[in-house]
Write a protein that holds these residues in place. Structure first.
Motif, PDB file in Angstrom:
ATOM      1  N   ARG A  56      -9.890  -3.551 -11.118  1.00 25.42           N
ATOM      2  CA  ARG A  56      -9.411  -2.513 -10.620  1.00 25.42           C
ATOM      3  C   ARG A  56     -10.470  -1.421 -10.270  1.00 25.42           C
ATOM      4  O   ARG A  56     -10.336  -0.610  -9.292  1.00 25.42           O
ATOM      5  CB  ARG A  56      -8.472  -1.720 -11.697  1.00 25.42           C
ATOM      6  CG  ARG A  56      -7.072  -2.543 -11.695  1.00 25.42           C
ATOM      7  CD  ARG A  56      -6.344  -1.566 -12.730  1.00 25.42           C
ATOM      8  NE  ARG A  56      -6.643  -2.307 -14.013  1.00 25.42           N
ATOM      9  CZ  ARG A  56      -6.086  -1.367 -15.278  1.00 25.42           C
ATOM     10  NH1 ARG A  56      -5.833  -0.319 -15.113  1.00 25.42           N
ATOM     11  NH2 ARG A  56      -6.706  -1.956 -16.341  1.00 25.42           N
ATOM     12  N   GLU A  97      -4.707   6.215  -1.843  1.00 19.47           N
ATOM     13  CA  GLU A  97      -3.498   5.424  -1.893  1.00 19.47           C
ATOM     14  C   GLU A  97      -3.777   4.612  -2.947  1.00 19.47           C
ATOM     15  O   GLU A  97      -4.872   4.421  -3.619  1.00 19.47           O
ATOM     16  CB  GLU A  97      -3.483   4.554  -0.467  1.00 19.47           C
ATOM     17  CG  GLU A  97      -4.575   3.503  -0.384  1.00 19.47           C
ATOM     18  CD  GLU A  97      -4.545   2.598   0.995  1.00 19.47           C
ATOM     19  OE1 GLU A  97      -3.610   1.602   0.729  1.00 19.47           O
ATOM     20  OE2 GLU A  97      -5.140   3.061   1.895  1.00 19.47           O
ATOM     21  N   ARG A 146      -4.368  -0.994  -7.962  1.00 20.27           N
ATOM     22  CA  ARG A 146      -5.949  -0.753  -7.526  1.00 20.27           C
ATOM     23  C   ARG A 146      -5.777   0.466  -6.857  1.00 20.27           C
ATOM     24  O   ARG A 146      -5.008   0.900  -5.802  1.00 20.27           O
ATOM     25  CB  ARG A 146      -6.468  -1.649  -6.817  1.00 20.27           C
ATOM     26  CG  ARG A 146      -8.125  -1.482  -6.619  1.00 20.27           C
ATOM     27  CD  ARG A 146      -8.845  -2.227  -5.727  1.00 20.27           C
ATOM     28  NE  ARG A 146      -8.861  -3.702  -6.568  1.00 20.27           N
ATOM     29  CZ  ARG A 146      -9.443  -4.858  -5.871  1.00 20.27           C
ATOM     30  NH1 ARG A 146      -9.706  -4.558  -4.743  1.00 20.27           N
ATOM     31  NH2 ARG A 146      -9.372  -5.700  -6.712  1.00 20.27           N
ATOM     32  N   ASP A 172      -4.096  -5.074   5.668  1.00 19.68           N
ATOM     33  CA  ASP A 172      -5.459  -4.354   5.582  1.00 19.68           C
ATOM     34  C   ASP A 172      -5.571  -3.912   7.140  1.00 19.68           C
ATOM     35  O   ASP A 172      -5.855  -4.448   8.120  1.00 19.68           O
ATOM     36  CB  ASP A 172      -6.688  -5.549   5.531  1.00 19.68           C
ATOM     37  CG  ASP A 172      -7.615  -4.803   5.230  1.00 19.68           C
ATOM     38  OD1 ASP A 172      -7.845  -3.520   5.086  1.00 19.68           O
ATOM     39  OD2 ASP A 172      -8.835  -5.532   5.189  1.00 19.68           O
ATOM     40  N   HIS A 230      -7.187   3.350  -4.419  1.00 19.77           N
ATOM     41  CA  HIS A 230      -7.988   3.528  -3.499  1.00 19.77           C
ATOM     42  C   HIS A 230      -7.825   4.905  -2.529  1.00 19.77           C
ATOM     43  O   HIS A 230      -7.184   4.873  -1.960  1.00 19.77           O
ATOM     44  CB  HIS A 230      -7.943   2.391  -2.262  1.00 19.77           C
ATOM     45  CG  HIS A 230      -8.914   1.122  -2.343  1.00 19.77           C
ATOM     46  ND1 HIS A 230      -9.893   1.002  -1.515  1.00 19.77           N
ATOM     47  CD2 HIS A 230      -8.734   0.267  -3.515  1.00 19.77           C
ATOM     48  CE1 HIS A 230     -10.291  -0.135  -1.878  1.00 19.77           C
ATOM     49  NE2 HIS A 230      -9.523  -0.769  -2.930  1.00 19.77           N
ATOM     50  N   GLN A 253      -2.815   0.621  -4.540  1.00 22.48           N
ATOM     51  CA  GLN A 253      -2.504  -0.796  -3.743  1.00 22.48           C
ATOM     52  C   GLN A 253      -1.899  -1.563  -4.888  1.00 22.48           C
ATOM     53  O   GLN A 253      -2.386  -1.685  -6.122  1.00 22.48           O
ATOM     54  CB  GLN A 253      -3.902  -1.416  -3.176  1.00 22.48           C
ATOM     55  CG  GLN A 253      -4.234  -0.477  -2.034  1.00 22.48           C
ATOM     56  CD  GLN A 253      -5.560  -1.024  -1.497  1.00 22.48           C
ATOM     57  OE1 GLN A 253      -6.013  -2.264  -1.950  1.00 22.48           O
ATOM     58  NE2 GLN A 253      -6.197  -0.557  -0.308  1.00 22.48           N
ATOM     59  N   ARG A 274       0.860  -1.308  -0.020  1.00 22.66           N
ATOM     60  CA  ARG A 274      -0.121   0.048  -0.106  1.00 22.66           C
ATOM     61  C   ARG A 274       0.979   1.163  -0.135  1.00 22.66           C
ATOM     62  O   ARG A 274       1.780   1.403   0.865  1.00 22.66           O
ATOM     63  CB  ARG A 274      -0.836  -0.138   1.077  1.00 22.66           C
ATOM     64  CG  ARG A 274      -1.767  -1.262   1.106  1.00 22.66           C
ATOM     65  CD  ARG A 274      -2.813  -1.297   2.493  1.00 22.66           C
ATOM     66  NE  ARG A 274      -3.381  -0.217   2.654  1.00 22.66           N
ATOM     67  CZ  ARG A 274      -3.940   0.127   3.865  1.00 22.66           C
ATOM     68  NH1 ARG A 274      -3.899  -0.753   5.078  1.00 22.66           N
ATOM     69  NH2 ARG A 274      -4.749   1.064   4.130  1.00 22.66           N
TER      70      ARG A 274
END
Lengths: 408, 408
Positions: free
Chosen positions: B16, A215, A210, A250, A212, A217, A182
């Motif tokens: 994604r 952030e 990804r 997580d 988020h 990931q 992350r």
């Protein structure tokens, strides 16, 4: 192998239910090197189901995940549709009928003919048991395409797909072979550039991104026999991402920071203006933050900045509330007032109004004051009020994390 | 009228990006009596786009909303695909190219040939301007089906669909034909019970519920000719929901409170413990909150509660930080310290640790102090740390709103 998804259900098209299965299915399939080529969402209509199943097979799909339409109501016509497609009768699976009866009785519910209808499937189809609901799934093959039909409810969908597709399809399947990284403070293109070499050096490793907000990931995945390469690639990625990598699990954003503060026996206090309390909110999402968080002050007005934080009126008059000079005095002030070892401050123009030519909406100043160590940072953000606040609050807390890790 | 959706983008299939557009699109379309018959999600591939567009038209669709594939990268091939489908060349819209250039320069970004490519569209297509991003959309007709192509990013997708589809498609479209009621402080079953009579009294009205933690959103919808009934039903609902109804528009939770505070010439200050700054964050999400928000203090420790808010050590020792006595002193203290006309406080055990038999996790005390008016409230919450914080912060702000509306 070409994989398609056929999602059946009026509720997926009329705004009642959001599709959350695709994200998790894509993730599970990528663990075994597969990806989804196409997804078709349709209503509970026999003719439409048959038409689309034919289209999917004719496009050369080898595997189609079918979700929905297996329940007890008259709307649920998936089994019937596939029986008609294959030109076979529906037959009742008495073993599954007994499972359904047992399950309903266990939860004190009535066993109706409709409920038992869920044990019907096209003759010759293979049953896929459902440990978390009444409707079993089934598998049939049509024109070379395997259709795996399961309920759409996530807590039934996920384990059935795992058992029926992911586990049998790949001997390599080992749940532990994924590393998540992350990152905060880089945009996706920067992360991508820093990790580009992995593709060449370790071609066995699949990289996924990804976003988020705020952030990024990164996931690194490999088959079982490439465990060594996975760990080499992960070490390379950790080095390349440097301090932007803040967590591999997580957990709340501030959890690694809270651990660091505890380890270093530091305490922190916050002087917030434009973030309005969000820095404190993020910090206190981490369990155990009460051990390190001494005090927060949200000081929106000039008066409050003067009275609560000791910012000089001259500073405010000369440079404005959104300035390096003011955030420096805010960080020093909150540290003095609270007795914390680290003070951090944020002042900016979150929008939509309040911008000027010199200081447009999105201008944010951050400062850290930690016993001799002083740092400021200016952000120029292009987002709306909410996102500007979110980025600013994360960036403020991130200044302390980076300071504790490197710059002391 | 048959409506389909064609969603284009690898990121929608590889895990994604989640599809969030369908929910909102279905909702917007239902306002004008339309529903989505089918949704197809495909990769950024010219041949696939063309194949699916042909299939959609051949299924008899009259309208197809196409999202994605309009950006600046080489992956983005939607315009090219539709030009090829129609057998027309791509032409550059110089007016849109100028708009793109202006937008990029305003945000200090480089104007590259790739960026300008976004101004290309099939010859004869009608432009759909994009006020929130660089890529304009376009509309073409193929085999009797109107294809409306817009970017997939929600903040661009939503307003473009409104302008290009919802508003022009229906003379009946009157924004008032849907009334949204946002409630806080009731659970869905309670809202449902209070509004149950609407089904019988006004059968022309459709009621929908959506839970947006921690609020419940109720929508009342009617066809054009039932406008009178809609307003009757809405009045009934307003009466039945009472003070739990806090807003009828899309705005931050605290926006109605900020308006009320301005109207009543009141100011507010916050003393937060378990909410960690989230009350301030919520309050400052409302533009204009700087006019009414004087100061916030996040006081996690006994010392900070004593020093910053003047809570008596004896109170803390006798009753603990999570007690009616402590929140009363916190609310009084922040009001005194800040000079605001209203002080509000929150102290509780958000979890996961820190609970006792007498005060389990989820125990939260709130207090308001407003020049003679004093009120406390105890919550017993069953959620995790994050949700306990969210409910507590909303409930704290809600105490002031209810006070200003009724209890003075």
């Amino acid at each position: 192998m070409r994989v398609e998804v056929l999602a059946i259900g009026d509720e997926l098209l009329d705004g009642r239910v959001a599709d959350t299965n695709t994200l998790r299915l894509a993730d599970a399939l990528s663990d075994i090197g597969l990806k989804i080529s196409q997804r078709t969402t349709i209503t509970d209509d026999k003719d439409v189901i048959i038409r689309e199943a034919i289209a999917i097979a004719s496009r050369g799909a080898n595997l189609c995940i079918v979700s929905g339409g297996l329940g007890p109501t008259t709307d649920d016509v998936t089994s019937e549709s596939f029986a008609q497609l294959l030109e076979v009768p529906l037959t009742r699976d008495e073993e599954q009928a007994a499972v359904i009866t047992e399950r309903l009785e266990r939860f004190g519910r009535e066993v109706t003919p409709n409920q038992l209808k869920q044990a019907d499937r096209p003759q010759g189809a293979v049953v896929i048991p459902n440990a978390f609901g009444t409707a079993p799934g089934f598998e049939i093959t049509y024109e070379g395409c395997r259709f795996i039909s399961v309920p759409g409810v996530p807590r039934e969908f996920d384990p059935m797909i795992l058992k029926a597709v992911v586990e049998p399809l790949s001997k390599e399947y080992v749940p532990g072979l994924k590393i998540s990284l992350r990152c905060f403070g880089l945009v996706e293109a920067q992360v991508d550039k820093r990790l580009a070499a992995i593709h060449e050096k370790w071609p066995q490793i699949r990289i996924g991104y990804r976003a988020h907000f705020p952030e990024i990931q990164v996931s690194l995945k490999a088959a079982d026999e490439h465990q060594v390469q996975l760990h080499e690639a992960a070490d390379f990625a950790r080095e390349a991402l440097g301090l932007s990598l803040f967590s591999e699990v997580d957990e709340p954003f501030a959890a690694p920071l809270v651990e660091l503060l505890k380890k270093e026996k530091c305490t922190v206090a916050l002087a917030e203006s434009c973030t309005g309390g969000l820095m404190g909110d993020l910090l206190t999402d981490a369990p155990g933050s009460s051990d390190v968080f001494v005090q927060g002050v949200v000081a929106y007005s000039y008066e409050c900045k003067e009275k609560s934080l000791g910012v000089a009126r001259e500073t405010l008059d000369a440079h404005g509330a959104v300035s390096e000079e003011t955030v420096l005095e805010m960080a020093e002030g909150i540290r003095r007032v609270s007795g914390a070892s680290i003070g951090i401050s944020a002042s900016g123009i979150a929008g939509p109004d309040g911008g000027t030519e010199e200081k447009p909406v999105g201008t944010v100043w951050l400062a850290v004051n930690a016993d001799g160590y002083i740092k400021t940072k200016k952000l120029t953000l292009p987002f709306d009020r909410r996102r500007n606040k979110i980025i600013s609050a994360h960036a403020g807390l991130d200044l302390i994390r980076r300071y504790l890790l490197s710059e002391r």
